[in-house]
Design an enzyme around this catalytic site. Structure first.
Site, PDB file in Angstrom:
ATOM      1  N   PRO A  89      -5.883  -4.975  11.096  1.00  0.00           N
ATOM      2  CA  PRO A  89      -7.340  -4.982  11.214  1.00  0.00           C
ATOM      3  C   PRO A  89      -7.793  -3.578  11.637  1.00  0.00           C
ATOM      4  O   PRO A  89      -7.471  -3.123  12.735  1.00  0.00           O
ATOM      5  CB  PRO A  89      -7.613  -6.018  12.318  1.00  0.00           C
ATOM      6  CG  PRO A  89      -6.379  -6.866  12.372  1.00  0.00           C
ATOM      7  CD  PRO A  89      -5.251  -5.940  12.020  1.00  0.00           C
ATOM      8  N   HIS A 147     -28.577 -15.465  24.585  1.00  0.00           N
ATOM      9  CA  HIS A 147     -27.520 -15.321  25.581  1.00  0.00           C
ATOM     10  C   HIS A 147     -26.829 -16.643  25.912  1.00  0.00           C
ATOM     11  O   HIS A 147     -25.857 -16.646  26.671  1.00  0.00           O
ATOM     12  CB  HIS A 147     -28.095 -14.723  26.869  1.00  0.00           C
ATOM     13  CG  HIS A 147     -28.359 -13.254  26.785  1.00  0.00           C
ATOM     14  ND1 HIS A 147     -29.093 -12.686  25.764  1.00  0.00           N
ATOM     15  CD2 HIS A 147     -27.972 -12.220  27.582  1.00  0.00           C
ATOM     16  CE1 HIS A 147     -29.166 -11.377  25.951  1.00  0.00           C
ATOM     17  NE2 HIS A 147     -28.483 -11.071  27.043  1.00  0.00           N
ATOM     18  N   HIS A 178     -21.477 -17.115  32.412  1.00  0.00           N
ATOM     19  CA  HIS A 178     -22.742 -17.564  31.836  1.00  0.00           C
ATOM     20  C   HIS A 178     -22.431 -18.425  30.602  1.00  0.00           C
ATOM     21  O   HIS A 178     -22.788 -18.109  29.477  1.00  0.00           O
ATOM     22  CB  HIS A 178     -23.642 -16.372  31.489  1.00  0.00           C
ATOM     23  CG  HIS A 178     -24.069 -15.572  32.692  1.00  0.00           C
ATOM     24  ND1 HIS A 178     -23.159 -14.972  33.530  1.00  0.00           N
ATOM     25  CD2 HIS A 178     -25.303 -15.278  33.187  1.00  0.00           C
ATOM     26  CE1 HIS A 178     -23.804 -14.343  34.500  1.00  0.00           C
ATOM     27  NE2 HIS A 178     -25.109 -14.520  34.325  1.00  0.00           N
ATOM     28  N   HIS A 233      -4.069   3.010  -3.400  1.00  0.00           N
ATOM     29  CA  HIS A 233      -4.242   2.570  -2.018  1.00  0.00           C
ATOM     30  C   HIS A 233      -3.557   1.240  -1.759  1.00  0.00           C
ATOM     31  O   HIS A 233      -2.746   1.133  -0.838  1.00  0.00           O
ATOM     32  CB  HIS A 233      -5.727   2.449  -1.664  1.00  0.00           C
ATOM     33  CG  HIS A 233      -5.971   1.809  -0.326  1.00  0.00           C
ATOM     34  ND1 HIS A 233      -6.002   2.533   0.847  1.00  0.00           N
ATOM     35  CD2 HIS A 233      -6.160   0.509   0.029  1.00  0.00           C
ATOM     36  CE1 HIS A 233      -6.208   1.704   1.860  1.00  0.00           C
ATOM     37  NE2 HIS A 233      -6.313   0.471   1.387  1.00  0.00           N
ATOM     38  N   PHE A 267     -21.012 -13.101  24.331  1.00  0.00           N
ATOM     39  CA  PHE A 267     -20.587 -11.823  23.770  1.00  0.00           C
ATOM     40  C   PHE A 267     -19.101 -11.796  23.428  1.00  0.00           C
ATOM     41  O   PHE A 267     -18.569 -10.746  23.048  1.00  0.00           O
ATOM     42  CB  PHE A 267     -20.939 -10.675  24.718  1.00  0.00           C
ATOM     43  CG  PHE A 267     -22.426 -10.543  24.962  1.00  0.00           C
ATOM     44  CD1 PHE A 267     -23.328 -10.800  23.939  1.00  0.00           C
ATOM     45  CD2 PHE A 267     -22.909 -10.189  26.208  1.00  0.00           C
ATOM     46  CE1 PHE A 267     -24.698 -10.697  24.160  1.00  0.00           C
ATOM     47  CE2 PHE A 267     -24.282 -10.086  26.434  1.00  0.00           C
ATOM     48  CZ  PHE A 267     -25.181 -10.341  25.405  1.00  0.00           C
ATOM     49  N   ILE A 279     -10.315   8.745   0.583  1.00  0.00           N
ATOM     50  CA  ILE A 279     -10.180   7.602  -0.328  1.00  0.00           C
ATOM     51  C   ILE A 279     -10.266   6.289   0.444  1.00  0.00           C
ATOM     52  O   ILE A 279      -9.653   6.138   1.504  1.00  0.00           O
ATOM     53  CB  ILE A 279      -8.834   7.659  -1.087  1.00  0.00           C
ATOM     54  CG1 ILE A 279      -8.783   8.860  -2.027  1.00  0.00           C
ATOM     55  CG2 ILE A 279      -8.581   6.366  -1.869  1.00  0.00           C
ATOM     56  CD1 ILE A 279      -9.734   8.793  -3.199  1.00  0.00           C
ATOM     57  N   HIS A 315       0.845  -1.191   0.000  1.00  0.00           N
ATOM     58  CA  HIS A 315       0.000   0.000   0.000  1.00  0.00           C
ATOM     59  C   HIS A 315       0.883   1.245   0.000  1.00  0.00           C
ATOM     60  O   HIS A 315       1.242   1.765   1.069  1.00  0.00           O
ATOM     61  CB  HIS A 315      -0.897   0.002   1.240  1.00  0.00           C
ATOM     62  CG  HIS A 315      -1.783  -1.194   1.354  1.00  0.00           C
ATOM     63  ND1 HIS A 315      -1.303  -2.438   1.703  1.00  0.00           N
ATOM     64  CD2 HIS A 315      -3.127  -1.334   1.157  1.00  0.00           C
ATOM     65  CE1 HIS A 315      -2.314  -3.296   1.733  1.00  0.00           C
ATOM     66  NE2 HIS A 315      -3.422  -2.661   1.405  1.00  0.00           N
ATOM     67  N   SER A 335     -22.453  -9.484  37.543  1.00  0.00           N
ATOM     68  CA  SER A 335     -22.751 -10.778  36.927  1.00  0.00           C
ATOM     69  C   SER A 335     -21.487 -11.583  36.654  1.00  0.00           C
ATOM     70  O   SER A 335     -21.462 -12.801  36.814  1.00  0.00           O
ATOM     71  CB  SER A 335     -23.512 -10.577  35.610  1.00  0.00           C
ATOM     72  OG  SER A 335     -24.763  -9.972  35.834  1.00  0.00           O
TER      73      SER A 335
END
Length: 661
Positions: free
Chosen positions: A119, A467, A455, A260, A431, A188, A29, A378
């Site tokens: 990333p 969940h 959990h 790019h 999650f 861009i 790049h 929790s």
């Protein structure tokens, strides 16, 4: 410092090195390094405090290239300023096998790379963690030892990724005034103009999150210098939107998306050389320009030496805080807690037992920094001795990350990369989908971040399938260099915490139950049995017809099934398998001895994916093959067939079937 070489000549050295390396690699790049060369030149020449011969100097400014695709910007700067490991041969070997100059910057490849980026959004979010680390350490050891800035170069893509909003919101809330983001505002992306996909006002967005923000001409050295000087005086983090032209200097490809992510091509490279008045052959930097850059690399030697002199005068306690070292003092109280668990056999959820472990560990480990994504009660991640980190007080050791799982995980990477801290953070296991990209970078960078994911099965009950994690254990186990621990009782929880703390080059996941468990370890041993990943917890493996293999809360089902089988005259043994990765690292003979030669039964309230490593085609798996449902945990286990009765029924059917054969 006195300048003998023009700003343009210094910046063009970055441009030429970048396009030469990309052209030779036939990959890369070039546009971003060429566009941000002016900004980077001013930053390194006039502001960034660093020492090329001691890139780990604790009080250096941190520079994070969040726009990691433009890695040649960073590599050019490391070479030009005299970092010994970044040689011209490394620049020539850009993106090649065995080189230190990977396609995107990788932490650990060479000094001067503060974090792995590529990333998009991760570098910016990790930098927030670095900036938090600076404030935390400053509060512990004072301005004389730690007081520096964290600078970030970010792209349009960084700001489009969702994690960026989590990161800038947290940074604004904590008023991280030593954090300065230089936004490569070139309009861009790969597809073309940014107007194809976004119409955000970046300045208003950052301002709404509590930042100072300004827009400048990213090719005007005076404006760049003035903006950074202003940013250093602000009482909150600063965004400097630098209006730039991608691939600046390229006659036909400047300002185009084609520059790019692809080499400019031989003809455009030659034309760029002429346009920049750069007659030298590829990879050759004129001696006077290189000498000026090397002088820039040495400009903070006096500051560095003064810091070293102060460091020699500090107390042992301050030195300990600056080093990522774990005192052995915590092993004794943790072993005492293990013995207490074995004697008292508490029937609690493993998340609650984890909190009990933390109540022991936190006072012993002052650099252990906890937190949660708004689930402290929790996840049971906060103890009585924790003190919250706030914008007014950074002496604390607990971060309220808010509902920002991805931002939390990336910030924990930054804290781990910062000298001295061991971060852990909690959310629900389901999650982990939100934070996986940052967890993957923990593994790639070999950072011992600890993820407390509670959990951990359908055992959470009434919250239902949204969940209830099913595939999550398998997907986390699939990430290289991640220890996924699913402890079964208090003793195993303590042992898994010990392993997570000791293994500083491997991130750990502690998958913990919401529901109460049946204690499995009923006698004390100082040996950490979980260190082998799996072990026999009941029965005699050598005389066994059936091996019951389970993790976490399902170990109780295996233990009850073992008792019933013994009553039927069927010899069995029970294997606890809290960490597959550690078990797989054991000698083959040990693994075969533990798993036994008879019928094997795997029991886990999760997907069967991955169990084929331990179960043969004719063995049995008791678990989940679809999503869960909303109901009390006991009902769910019954309805999905994860019960002692089902285990016994399937074993008897299988043994009868084998007899008939």
């Amino acid at each position: 410092m006195t300048m003998t070489i023009s700003h343009n000549a210094l910046a063009n050295a970055i441009r030429i090195l970048s396009l030469d390396a990309v052209e030779k690699a036939a990959s890369g790049h070039p546009g971003m390094p060429m566009g941000m060369a002016d900004v980077a030149t001013v930053l390194f020449k006039d502001f960034l405090r660093f020492n090329p011969t001691d890139a780990d100097w604790p009080n250096r400014d941190r520079f994070v290239l969040s726009a990691g695709h433009g890695s040649m910007l960073l590599y050019s700067l490391l070479y030009l300023t005299g970092h010994p490991e970044c040689t011209l041969d490394q620049i020539r070997s850009f993106r090649q096998w065995g080189s230190l100059t990977a396609g995107h910057p990788e932490y650990g490849h060479m000094p001067g790379i503060e974090t792995t980026t590529g990333p998009l959004g991760q570098g910016l979010a990790t930098a927030v963690g670095l900036a938090v680390g600076e404030r935390l350490m400053n509060a512990r050891v004072g301005d004389d030892l730690i007081n520096h800035f964290t600078y970030v170069i970010a792209s349009d893509g960084d700001l489009m990724e969702g994690v960026s909003q989590e990161a800038i919101s947290l940074a604004g809330h904590l008023r991280l005034h030593k954090l300065i983001v230089l936004f490569d505002d070139n309009d861009i992306t790969i597809d073309g103009r940014t107007s194809l996909s976004t119409s955000d006002d970046a300045l208003q967005r950052f301002q709404a999150s509590g930042w100072k923000a300004m827009r400048i001409d990213g090719h005007d050295p005076a404006q760049i210098q003035d903006a950074i000087s202003q940013a250093q005086t602000h009482d909150r983090p600063t965004l400097i939107a630098c209006k730039t032209t991608i691939a600046k200097g390229a006659p036909t490809k400047a300002g185009t998306s084609s520059s790019h992510g692809s080499p400019l091509g031989a003809a455009e490279v030659e034309a760029t050389r002429k346009a920049l008045n750069w007659p030298n052959p590829p990879f050759e930097i004129p001696a006077d320009i290189l000498a000026e850059w090397r002088a820039i690399g040495q400009r903070h030697q006096q500051t560095y030496q003064q810091w070293q002199d102060r460091y020699q005068q500090v107390t042992p306690e301050q030195i300990t805080k600056l080093k990522k070292a774990i005192s052995a003092d915590w092993h004794q109280p943790l072993n005492a807690l293990k013995e207490k668990f074995a004697n008292e056999q508490p029937k609690q959820a493993t998340r609650q037992l984890s909190q009990t472990v933390l109540e022991t560990l936190v006072p012993q480990l002052p650099n252990l920094v906890g937190g949660s994504a708004d689930l402290s009660g929790s996840n049971n991640t906060k103890t009585k001795t924790h003190h919250a980190v706030t914008a007014e007080d950074f002496s604390g050791n607990y971060v309220n990350y808010g509902i920002r799982e991805h931002g939390m995980a990336a910030a924990m990477n930054g804290l781990s990369l910062y000298c001295g801290f061991i971060p852990y953070g909690g959310t629900f296991l389901v999650f982990s989908d939100y934070l996986r990209p940052a967890l993957r970078l923990s593994a790639l960078m070999q950072q011992g971040v600890i993820y407390v994911l509670t959990h951990d099965s359908i055992g959470l009950g009434e919250d239902g399938p949204t969940h209830q994690p099913i595939e999550h254990l398998a997907s986390l186990r699939a990430i290289p260099n991640v220890n996924v621990f699913r402890p079964a009782d208090g003793v195993e929880v303590a042992e898994c915490w010990q392993l997570a703390l000791e293994q500083r080059q491997t991130p750990s996941v502690l998958a913990l139950s919401r529901q109460a468990i049946t204690p499995a370890r009923l006698s004390h041993t100082s040996e950490n049995l979980c260190a082998k990943g799996g072990y026999v917890v009941r029965g005699n493996a050598s005389a066994s017809q059936v091996t019951l293999i389970a993790t976490g809360s399902e170990l109780g089902i295996a233990l009850d099934a073992h008792q019933q089988l013994e009553a039927q005259g069927i010899q069995s043994h029970v294997v606890s398998l809290p960490c597959w990765r550690l078990f797989d690292q054991q000698p083959k003979e040990y693994r075969q001895q533990v798993l036994g030669k008879g019928l094997r039964v795997g029991i886990e309230a999760a997907s069967a994916f991955g169990w084929s490593s331990y179960l043969r085609s004719d063995d049995i798996f008791i678990g989940m093959n679809g999503f869960g449902a909303s109901a009390p945990a006991s009902v769910l286990y019954e309805q999905f067939g994860i019960t002692v009765d089902q285990v016994i029924k399937k074993i008897n059917e299988k043994l009868l079937e084998k007899e008939k054969k």
